[in-house]
Design a protein around this motif. Structure first.
Motif, PDB file in Angstrom:
ATOM      1  N   TYR A  42      29.321  18.795 -44.596  1.00 45.16           N
ATOM      2  CA  TYR A  42      29.245  19.821 -43.557  1.00 45.16           C
ATOM      3  C   TYR A  42      30.595  20.148 -42.922  1.00 45.16           C
ATOM      4  O   TYR A  42      30.657  20.770 -41.865  1.00 45.16           O
ATOM      5  CB  TYR A  42      28.286  19.359 -42.442  1.00 45.16           C
ATOM      6  N   PHE A  43      31.678  19.698 -43.536  1.00 50.06           N
ATOM      7  CA  PHE A  43      33.002  19.874 -42.925  1.00 50.06           C
ATOM      8  C   PHE A  43      33.285  21.354 -42.628  1.00 50.06           C
ATOM      9  O   PHE A  43      33.787  21.707 -41.567  1.00 50.06           O
ATOM     10  CB  PHE A  43      34.080  19.302 -43.852  1.00 50.06           C
ATOM     11  N   ASP A  44      32.950  22.236 -43.581  1.00 46.75           N
ATOM     12  CA  ASP A  44      33.240  23.663 -43.409  1.00 46.75           C
ATOM     13  C   ASP A  44      32.360  24.305 -42.336  1.00 46.75           C
ATOM     14  O   ASP A  44      32.652  25.417 -41.865  1.00 46.75           O
ATOM     15  CB  ASP A  44      33.046  24.406 -44.738  1.00 46.75           C
ATOM     16  N   SER A  45      31.269  23.640 -41.972  1.00 53.31           N
ATOM     17  CA  SER A  45      30.366  24.199 -40.959  1.00 53.31           C
ATOM     18  C   SER A  45      30.867  23.958 -39.537  1.00 53.31           C
ATOM     19  O   SER A  45      30.406  24.603 -38.602  1.00 53.31           O
ATOM     20  CB  SER A  45      28.965  23.570 -41.108  1.00 53.31           C
ATOM     21  N   PHE A  46      31.793  22.996 -39.373  1.00 52.60           N
ATOM     22  CA  PHE A  46      32.310  22.675 -38.042  1.00 52.60           C
ATOM     23  C   PHE A  46      33.442  23.634 -37.664  1.00 52.60           C
ATOM     24  O   PHE A  46      34.184  24.118 -38.526  1.00 52.60           O
ATOM     25  CB  PHE A  46      32.848  21.245 -37.992  1.00 52.60           C
ATOM     26  N   ASP A  47      33.573  23.874 -36.350  1.00 49.73           N
ATOM     27  CA  ASP A  47      34.782  24.556 -35.889  1.00 49.73           C
ATOM     28  C   ASP A  47      35.903  23.520 -35.794  1.00 49.73           C
ATOM     29  O   ASP A  47      35.699  22.339 -36.099  1.00 49.73           O
ATOM     30  CB  ASP A  47      34.542  25.252 -34.541  1.00 49.73           C
TER      31      ASP A  47
END
Length: 458
Positions: free
Chosen positions: A262-267
């Protein structure tokens, strides 16, 4: 026991443990005595630090809430949840030493459901808080599922057991030390009395000898008791260090999955939080590993053999090749071909820690350098490890060799505060010594004084 609480609990170690727990999980903690006095805390929320614990009326509510929790735990409860009078959720675990409830380990300052903004707005008006700042602080209070809190609670219970066992050992040690002091006082009084009687009768001399033998046996028994307690503490530390790894692996594993899936989902802020969690978990894992190394060093048997010091230092440099290239530190080795009889492992541990220490604190210098020198004395050889790093104030020259003692913040220089303690322990075991010379901003120089020949160290 309550008046000796600060003597029984090692708050320097406890503070380090609570800070590591807060960095790894985000949960706040505190240790309070039964009167509600805060003895140690870590990571408290702004809403408590800037408002609830500051304003007299809300601070009084905090104390009342703490008393309610303490009274509940005094009834024998394993733990207790409570909604404090200022609207936040707290949970506490009792600290019971030898059957006496002396303090409580608190966590909390969170919510199980979204906050009632109207309730807190009314509270801000009632107590004349800056409403905007107060609600902004409220927004930072985490809303957690009870299942997650219960999982963390298991860790809190384990941590409480660790604190209790450490405190039991400390209490036993204090009692044993007092017993020895009392024996010594009695012994001195008897020696004075018997010496006077010696002038009058040879029979009094025989009685004195018998009495001294009896006291000597008592002293030996007390010494054996101390050794047994220390051994018990070492075994416990080793066991707990392993047990601490289980929840730590969970934290590291789940944060790794978050990073992978989920790294890309975080700001950017969320990514920063995730990196901080992983970094803190690694740091705590390193602390546990260093504790295990320290424990193993204490228990390992001494193996004395003849070996070449120069080859030993070169082998250590080879092992550190990657770190040396990364830090761009120049290693200057002036050790001659020289053989001594000692425990190679102990000396290797001491040298490696001092070389790594010199590399770490000189890495930010313009031309970082670590110099290793040699001096021969009649019965000893003296090795010195000098760096051109930040140095330290000589008033801390003894403190730096104590476990968990750090003169710099973790953000400035990485470490666990165990390396120099292992140097001291290693030298004690081979009947050598270590000391340091330094000035702030002018680097540091550490000395190892090592017996030349085998001495059956223990």
């Amino acid at each position: 026991m309550g008046s000796k609480l600060l003597d029984i609990i090692d708050f320097e170690k406890v503070d380090t443990l609570l800070e590591g727990f807060n960095k790894s999980t985000g949960f706040v903690t505190a240790i309070l005595d039964l009167e509600g006095n805060i003895l140690s805390k870590s990571g408290w929320r702004e809403i408590c630090v800037l408002f609830h614990r500051v304003y007299p009326e809300t601070a009084k509510k905090c104390t009342t809430s703490d008393t309610v929790l303490a009274n509940s735990l005094a009834k024998g409860n394993k733990y207790h949840f409570y909604k404090c009078m200022n609207g936040l959720i707290d949970v506490a675990v009792p600290i019971v030493i030898k059957g006496e409830h002396i303090a409580n380990l608190f966590s909390g300052q969170f919510l199980f459901e979204e906050p009632d903004v109207h309730y807190f707005s009314t509270q801000a008006t009632k107590y004349k808080f800056d409403k905007q700042s107060y609600l902004k602080a409220l927004a930072k209070v985490p809303v957690l599922e009870k299942e997650k809190v219960l999982k963390i609670l298991d860790f809190l219970l384990n941590m409480t057991e660790l604190i209790v066992e450490m405190s039991k050992q400390r209490l036993d040690q204090l009692e044993a030390e007092e017993e020895i002091k009392e024996l010594n006082r009695n012994l001195e009084e008897r020696i004075t009395e018997r010496t006077k009687e010696l002038e009058e009768s040879q029979v009094a001399l025989l009685n004195l000898v018998e009495d001294l033998n009896e006291k000597s046996e008592q002293l030996q028994q007390s010494s054996n008791l101390l050794q047994a307690k220390n051994k018990e503490l070492e075994t416990f530390t080793y066991s707990v260090s392993h047990d601490l790894k289980a929840p730590l692996r969970g934290i590291d594993g789940y944060s790794s999955l978050l990073e992978e899936l989920y790294f890309d989902s975080f700001d950017e802020e969320g990514r920063h939080f995730l990196r901080t969690i992983r970094s803190s978990a690694k740091q705590m894992n390193q602390l546990i590993e260093d504790l295990l190394s320290y424990s193993r060093l204490e228990r390992a048997s001494i193996q004395e053999n003849v070996f070449n010091i120069k080859k030993l230092t070169l082998n250590i440099s080879d092992l550190l090749t990657s770190d040396i290239k990364t830090s761009k530190v120049k290693i200057v080795n002036r050790i001659p071909d020289y053989e001594i009889c000692s425990d190679k492992n102990c000396l290797s541990i001491a040298l490696r820690n001092l070389i790594e220490n010199g590399m770490k604190f000189s890495a930010q210098s313009e031309n970082p350098i670590v110099e290793i020198d040699f001096q021969e004395e009649t019965e000893y050889v003296v090795l010195s490890i000098k760096d051109n790093g930040i140095g330290f104030d000589m008033k801390f020259k003894n403190r730096i060799f104590e476990i968990f003692q750090r003169l710099n913040l973790p953000e400035q220089f990485k470490g666990t505060g165990i390396g120099l303690a292992m140097v001291k322990k290693s030298m004690d075991r081979i009947k050598g010594s270590v000391w340091a010379e330094s000035s702030l901003g002018e680097g540091a120089k550490f000395y190892l004084k090592i017996p030349k020949s085998c001495n059956n160290a223990s």
